[in-house]
Design an enzyme around this catalytic site. Structure first.
Site: not given
Lengths: 587, 188
Positions: A113-114, A163, A51, A484
């Site tokens: 969940f999630q 949802k 993502e 760096m």
């Protein structure tokens, strides 16, 4: 009017706002939206591999096209993986609209969940966000989201849709009906302020224009107006990292980038000037160096669209809040009226100043010695520039030494050709960003100038580039160090190179082949040109492993806590520079 | 405020710290308080007290009163940052001085024996506190005034058995006929 589902509303809004591409990754809580995708053939979904990649790809798309980037991800980990990209876009003022799935409303707060508190987590890294609890609000929120992301100082917004809301039905609301109702505040440019500024420009003997990303964000007209202003006044101009390309990099009046790794001439001019005109930049700490020694003798003018940028870090004498295009337009008009034929009469006024600037230029602060055996990283970028400047090339970068070398040695002549993570400094930005840039600019050459450490942070997106036949070129400046980090350890931590060397790097040529891309390696200066040409010619994604000098450092440099006129130009200077304790604590 | 550790801003904050009241008018929507308080914590500003309630039912607007401290430039920066929040309509700030009115409210419960209860009531009467509940062994009073006066009231009452204190932060209003213009300085 007929009722449509939440999922349909989201896509109808996408269509209304001219969305061409969505960058995303499906998951349980966003499935109804993905189901709707098949009914919208004009909107193409780009399936990323992580993502975060979707977020940076959307940023690349937005930065190179001027249009908002759109992201679609699921709840929980989908949303948390977006946090870096949202923060990156927030820091660099990039318009993104991120739609996240959420667990159904009756499960919110149950540690489902999630499930995660997406709006809570993203509140400080978005311009605004919404959790849609009522289907009736959805069309209005979608239109507001696009408006807020793109108006004023642009930035990312997030819409979190449970949802069950995606399945529920309501009537659609037209875009115009929502946008008209938004309480828009137009800032008027005060003509008395303009008058004072015009007089300062007229009187100045040692002026400098310091432009930033605000010019690029304001649009191509703003860049054209900046060009007019520079020509009209004959003033020298320098640019921040984000502003590169707004004014041609190969122009005589351009002094190069300023700041921590800016040029000697740009930083000294900033320090010694009597008039500083900041156009669309925000006095970032990479620019100012030590605040109380920042340009001590100058009058300062600041043009910025964000009122909170004014006097945040540097107190200025005159400030104008507004869009760069609008402000420059008015400024130039007023100026031309009051002082026609200024440039000719002014030449003498600032000729001493230009003499001084040319003296600084003679230092040739970006010079380096290219030997016969190993490729110097600066040489690699210089050759890349020489071999690609003939065509309209788009450059993205990761973060580190290679990023600064690209900013120093690649000259950008047009805005929106340079996409780099400036504010947040996100390693792993460049490859996914290049994917977004390539989609927005089909047929153009897109190169991600990378480091071997940075590229491994989002290397999985090479798979995305292969899937969609996006021929992005990844030009890895490979010195086997987080360069760096190593440079700072050298300067501040007595060369204790703690964990900045990568022991087991992959074979990048084989890695490219494994992904179905092309791998090229260059190890000597002799073969560099041929290999770069080979890369440009390829119509496939290319992973270019440019093996360079392992210990080269990035100069010039303003070390921590020092002023613009206390630069280090070479490794010799470095040995003599003592960093104070307070300087050591800086980043 | 702590002295900044950053050498970038060394010597940049030599202005004096002042107590300020911020008044913020916001859309009364979910999460708005988190946005405002998160801005303060995220940017390292201090919240001494915070009071919030809806003030306009029709327009659905809440008024948040925040006591903070900072130099003048910090206060200006807080205002500018608050105005960037989408649900914020307008922001006013005033130093804690005699040009503005401040009021706080305290509820105090005293539990004591008869003798001490009598003495506590004497103090309450002298401060003109309102009795909200009385029993043979306890009472609750309401007292609203300035912070300093509430402090001294509580201090006097303490030896006689304060069981519980609840206090609001201050509410504030500028004196005179001036009001804060809507949207002044706001750019979305």
């Amino acid at each position: 009017m007929s009722q449509i589902t939440g999922a349909e509303i989201v896509f109808k809004a996408f269509a209304d706002h001219g969305v061409e591409y969505i960058f995303g990754y499906p998951g349980g809580a966003i499935l109804p939206l993905y189901d709707e995708l098949r009914n919208h053939k004009k909107i193409k979904h780009i399936l990323v591999r992580h993502e975060q990649g979707a977020g940076h790809a959307a940023e690349g798309y937005a930065r190179s096209s001027g249009k908002p980037g759109v992201v679609l991800v699921t709840s929980g980990p989908g949303a948390t993986n977006m946090v870096t990209a949202l923060t990156d876009a927030y820091m660099d003022s990039i318009p993104l609209v991120c739609v996240t799935g959420q667990v159904p409303t009756h499960l919110i707060g149950t540690d489902a969940f999630q499930e995660c508190d997406t709006t809570g987590i993203t509140r400080p890294c978005t311009k605004h966000n919404w959790l849609v609890k009522n289907i009736k609000d959805l069309p209005i929120i979608m239109h507001k989201a696009f408006h807020i992301a793109t108006s004023g100082r642009p930035g990312p917004v997030l819409v979190d849709i449970p949802k069950d809301i995606q399945f529920q039905k309501t009537e659609y609301v037209k875009k115009e009906d929502v946008i008209q109702k938004i309480n828009k505040v137009v800032t008027e440019v005060e003509s008395s302020e303009l008058d004072k500024i015009v007089d300062l420009i007229y009187k100045s003997k040692k002026p400098i224009i310091y432009s930033g990303g605000g010019v690029v964000n304001s649009g191509d007209k703003a860049s054209a107006l900046l060009h007019d202003l520079v020509r009209m006044t004959g003033f020298p101009i320098t640019s921040t990292l984000q502003g590169l390309g707004a004014f041609p990099g190969d122009d005589q009046q351009f002094l190069g980038m300023l700041g921590m790794h800016g040029t000697y001439e740009a930083n000294n001019a900033m320090h010694d000037c009597d008039l500083m005109i900041n156009i669309g930049a925000r006095f970032d700490d990479r620019i100012t160096g030590k605040i109380d020694k920042f340009s001590p003798g100058s009058k300062k003018i600041h043009i910025d669209i964000d009122p909170s940028s004014i006097n945040k870090i540097i107190k200025v004498d005159h400030a104008i809040v507004g869009d760069v295009e609008n402000v420059l337009n008015k400024l130039i008009t007023v100026f031309k009226k009051k002082y026609p034929n200024f440039k000719n009469s002014n030449k003498e006024n600032i000729s001493e100043w230009w003499k001084q600037i040319n003296k600084w230029r003679e230092k040739k602060c970006l010079s380096f010695v290219q030997g016969k055996k190993t490729i110097k990283p600066q040489y690699a970028i210089e050759r890349l520039y020489e071999l690609t400047k003939g065509q309209d090339t788009f450059i993205t970068t990761e973060v580190g030494q290679h990023q600064m070398w690209a900013a120093q040695y690649y000259k950008f002549n047009k805005p929106k050709r340079w996409m780099t993570s400036g504010g947040l400094g996100t390693m792993g930005f460049g490859l996914p960003a290049a994917i977004g840039v390539q989609l927005a600019n089909p047929g153009k050459l897109v190169v991600d100038v990378a480091g071997e450490a940075s590229i491994l942070m989002n290397i999985q997106e090479l798979s995305t580039a292969v899937q969609y036949r996006l021929p992005v070129k990844i030009f890895i400046i490979n010195n086997q160090y987080m360069g760096m980090v190593r440079q700072w350890q050298e300067l501040l931590h007595e060369k204790n190179y703690a964990e900045s060397y990568t022991e087991a790097l992959p074979d990048f040529v084989k890695l490219a082949e494994a992904y179905g891309a092309v791998g090229i390696r260059a190890t000597t200066p002799d073969e560099l040109d041929i290999k770069i040409k080979q890369m440009i010619k390829s119509d496939k994604p290319v992973l270019f492993d440019c093996v360079v000098d392992r210990v080269e450092n990035c100069f010039p440099m303003i070390p921590s806590g020092k002023a613009h006129n206390e630069m280090i130009l070479s490794p010799e200077d470095e040995k003599e520079t003592k960093i104070s304790k307070a300087g050591k604590t800086l980043v | 405020m702590k002295k900044s550790l950053s050498a970038y801003s060394e010597a940049a904050t030599k202005e004096e710290l002042e107590r300020h009241i911020m008044v913020v008018w916001v859309d009364n929507e979910a999460g708005v308080l988190a946005r405002v308080s998160g801005l303060f914590s995220g940017r390292g500003y201090n919240i001494e007290s915070l009071t919030v309630a809806q003030v306009d039912e029709e327009k659905n607007i809440s008024r948040i009163t925040i006591v903070t401290n900072g130099t003048n430039s910090v206060i200006e920066q807080i205002k500018a940052q608050l105005l960037k929040l989408i649900p914020v309509y307008k922001v006013a700030s005033f130093p804690v001085d005699d040009k503005s009115i401040f009021r706080e409210l305290a509820l105090i419960k005293v539990i004591a024996d008869k003798k001490n209860l009598e003495k506590a009531k004497e103090i309450c009467n002298s401060y003109k506190a309102q009795y909200l509940d009385t029993t043979s062994t306890s009472f609750i009073v309401e007292f609203h005034s300035t912070r300093r006066e509430i402090d001294s009231f509580i201090k006097e009452l303490k030896p006689y058995g304060i069981a519980s204190v609840a206090r609001t932060g201050p509410l504030a209003m500028a004196k005179g006929a001036e009001i804060t213009e809507t949207n002044k300085g706001k750019v979305i």
